[in-house]
Design an enzyme around this catalytic site. Structure first.
Site, mmCIF file in Angstrom:
data_model
loop_
_atom_site.group_PDB
_atom_site.id
_atom_site.type_symbol
_atom_site.label_atom_id
_atom_site.label_comp_id
_atom_site.label_asym_id
_atom_site.label_seq_id
_atom_site.Cartn_x
_atom_site.Cartn_y
_atom_site.Cartn_z
ATOM 1 C CB SER A 108 12.788 34.209 115.902
ATOM 2 O OG SER A 108 12.688 33.144 114.969
HETATM 3 C C1 LIG Z 1 17.940 30.395 115.557
HETATM 4 S S1 LIG Z 1 16.227 30.299 115.310
HETATM 5 C C2 LIG Z 1 16.019 29.020 114.119
HETATM 6 C C3 LIG Z 1 16.657 29.239 112.810
HETATM 7 C C4 LIG Z 1 16.002 28.446 111.724
HETATM 8 N N1 LIG Z 1 16.349 27.068 111.764
HETATM 9 C C5 LIG Z 1 16.236 29.094 110.378
HETATM 10 O O1 LIG Z 1 16.904 28.511 109.537
HETATM 11 O O2 LIG Z 1 15.723 30.179 110.199
HETATM 12 C C6 LIG Z 1 15.692 29.454 116.769
HETATM 13 C C7 LIG Z 1 14.209 29.240 116.823
HETATM 14 O O3 LIG Z 1 13.931 28.312 117.858
HETATM 15 C C8 LIG Z 1 12.667 28.660 118.386
HETATM 16 N N2 LIG Z 1 12.530 28.001 119.686
HETATM 17 C C9 LIG Z 1 12.989 28.415 120.901
HETATM 18 N N3 LIG Z 1 12.661 27.534 121.843
HETATM 19 C C10 LIG Z 1 11.986 26.526 121.238
HETATM 20 C C11 LIG Z 1 11.390 25.331 121.682
HETATM 21 N N4 LIG Z 1 11.413 24.981 122.968
HETATM 22 N N5 LIG Z 1 10.761 24.543 120.773
HETATM 23 C C12 LIG Z 1 10.720 24.888 119.451
HETATM 24 N N6 LIG Z 1 11.261 26.026 118.980
HETATM 25 C C13 LIG Z 1 11.895 26.820 119.847
HETATM 26 C C14 LIG Z 1 12.719 30.162 118.443
HETATM 27 O O4 LIG Z 1 11.419 30.725 118.565
HETATM 28 C C15 LIG Z 1 13.408 30.488 117.138
HETATM 29 O O5 LIG Z 1 12.486 30.734 116.123
#
Ligand SMILES: C[S@@+](CC[C@H](N)C(=O)[O-])C[C@H]1O[C@@H](n2cnc3c(N)ncnc32)[C@H](O)[C@@H]1O
Length: 396
Positions: A108
């Site tokens: 994350s």
């Molecule tokens: C790059 S981060 C997101 C960044 C966020 N939009 C921000 O501005 O902080 C990606 C996120 O997607 C989540 N994630 C991964 N697989 C997922 C899924 N199948 N459904 C929802 N969230 C998911 C991860 O846990 C992580 O927190």
């Protein structure tokens, strides 16, 4: 985390500077998103995070907090155009005593603001539209959308409970109350459908069918697609009933893969030195590491991964392994400076890679903007040039 009054003033100034920079670099294009960047306090969403250290031999991250680097430096870093990590390997960090972390995979983060706002601009939202976000993460991008569209128009799904809880706290703390869901974003959130827009900030191997059902006809899906070898890039699809299609962007931004679609731990069967059928290869393993060709390799071998290894003191060979079908291709250098490939299993992986790279070269070695995606109920394909051009299926 609340800042002292002079820190809040400094944060306002840093936000303005960041917005100016993003505008100058061409990422921020509209006054509404600029206002959102100037208003949303990123420091409330990343009170503590990790940055990559300068260690040379192994990738290591070090904690960044007000305590570890000092308040001013922490705040300055918060408002730089960088991705800051907030979780590794799905484990929450013990912030009472944060330690450097290595040999771990980020799970994350707060994505670099230029990519966040570039995607938000690409989403083409208008007042009154509803948005479904997949991957709440720290909540920063969610907050930008709440500022632009109003909290009641924003639904965001996060798969990790701890991450979702912290995002909720940060959002509430900055007076945003979007609809937050903990779950697998592949299922979308039927209760809030139909959505005008869907934006994903983690990468998917293909488009989840539920998204087609929950985005209204004429609506837009903006997501990155990726495989286990590399990102395929950002696609913008327009939904038309039970199908959707659209183009890749010119560059290939990358997000962490959706948690449920991580590569399996086992690489699959590793072939022995005499396994497979050998032939001379047209291309060597360098195609797996050079951007246009590697994009083609990812399309041609969607379930494969590769590594290089010297076998029994011999030259370095590259193994391309597909654990879904137990297929393999092993590339070894020949005495005359070329490559031999040994292939086995039901999929002739290197045949597929060479054919895809050959097609790409015939079409003039275009960048990713020449490719598009069509998604229907029964198949998903990436095409080159137009929907009737050469095609490669995405994994179902
Ligand atoms: C790059 S981060 C997101 C960044 C966020 N939009 C921000 O501005 O902080 C990606 C996120 O997607 C989540 N994630 C991964 N697989 C997922 C899924 N199948 N459904 C929802 N969230 C998911 C991860 O846990 C992580 O927190």
């Amino acid at each position: 985390m609340a800042c002292e009054p002079d820190m809040e003033t400094a944060a306002v100034d840093l936000r303005r500077r960041l917005a100016r920079q993003l505008e100058k670099d061409g990422w921020l294009r509209s006054p509404q998103w600029r206002a959102a960047v100037e208003a949303v306090p990123r420091h409330k969403f990343i009170p503590r995070f990790y940055r990559e250290s300068d260690a040379v031999d192994v990738t290591t991250w070090e904690p960044v907090t007000q305590e570890t680097v000092g308040k001013e430096e922490w705040l300055r870093l918060v408002y730089t155009d960088e991705t800051w990590m907030t979780q590794f390997d799905g484990h929450d960090i013990d912030w009472a005593d944060p330690k450097p972390i290595s040999n771990a995979t980020p799970t994350s983060s707060s994505t670099l603001p230029s990519l966040v706002v570039r995607m938000l601009e690409d989403l083409d939202v208008q007042d009154g539209m509803s948005v479904l976000e997949i991957g709440t993460g720290t909540g920063y991008s969610t907050a930008l959308m709440c500022h632009r569209l109003g909290s009641e128009s924003v639904t965001s799904i996060e798969t990790d409970e701890g991450v979702a809880r912290r995002a909720r706290e940060a959002l509430t703390g900055s007076d945003h109350t979007p609809h937050l869901v903990v779950g697998d974003g592949r299922a979308g959130h039927r209760a809030g459908a139909p959505y005008d827009r869907l934006i994903a900030t983690c990468g998917f191997r293909s488009i989840p069918p539920a998204w087609l059902e929950q985005v209204r006809p004429g609506g837009i899906i903006l997501t990155t697609l990726r495989g286990w070898m590399r990102s395929l890039g950002l696609v913008k699809l327009v939904v038309t009933g039970d199908s959707a299609s659209g183009w890749f962007s010119e560059d290939d931004p990358s997000f962490m893969v959706a948690r449920q679609q991580d590569a399996p731990e086992s690489l699959g069967m590793v072939p022995g030195p005499d396994d497979g059928t050998a032939r001379r290869a047209t291309y060597g393993p360098e195609v797996l590491g050079t951007s246009g060709r590697a994009f083609m390799a990812q399309l041609a071998a969607p379930d494969a991964r590769f590594f290089s290894l010297a076998l029994e003191g011999g030259p370095v060979s590259t193994f391309l392994l597909d654990s879904a079908t137990d297929s393999f291709a092993v590339l070894a250098p020949t005495d005359d400076g070329g490559w031999q490939v040994r292939q086995g299993g039901p999929r002739r992986l290197w045949d597929a890679v060479e054919s895809a790279v050959g097609t790409w070269e015939e079409y003039g070695s275009p960048n990713t903007a020449a490719f598009g995606v069509t998604v229907s109920r029964d198949q998903q394909v990436v095409w080159l040039g137009n929907p009737n051009g050469p095609k490669w299926p995405l994994p179902s």
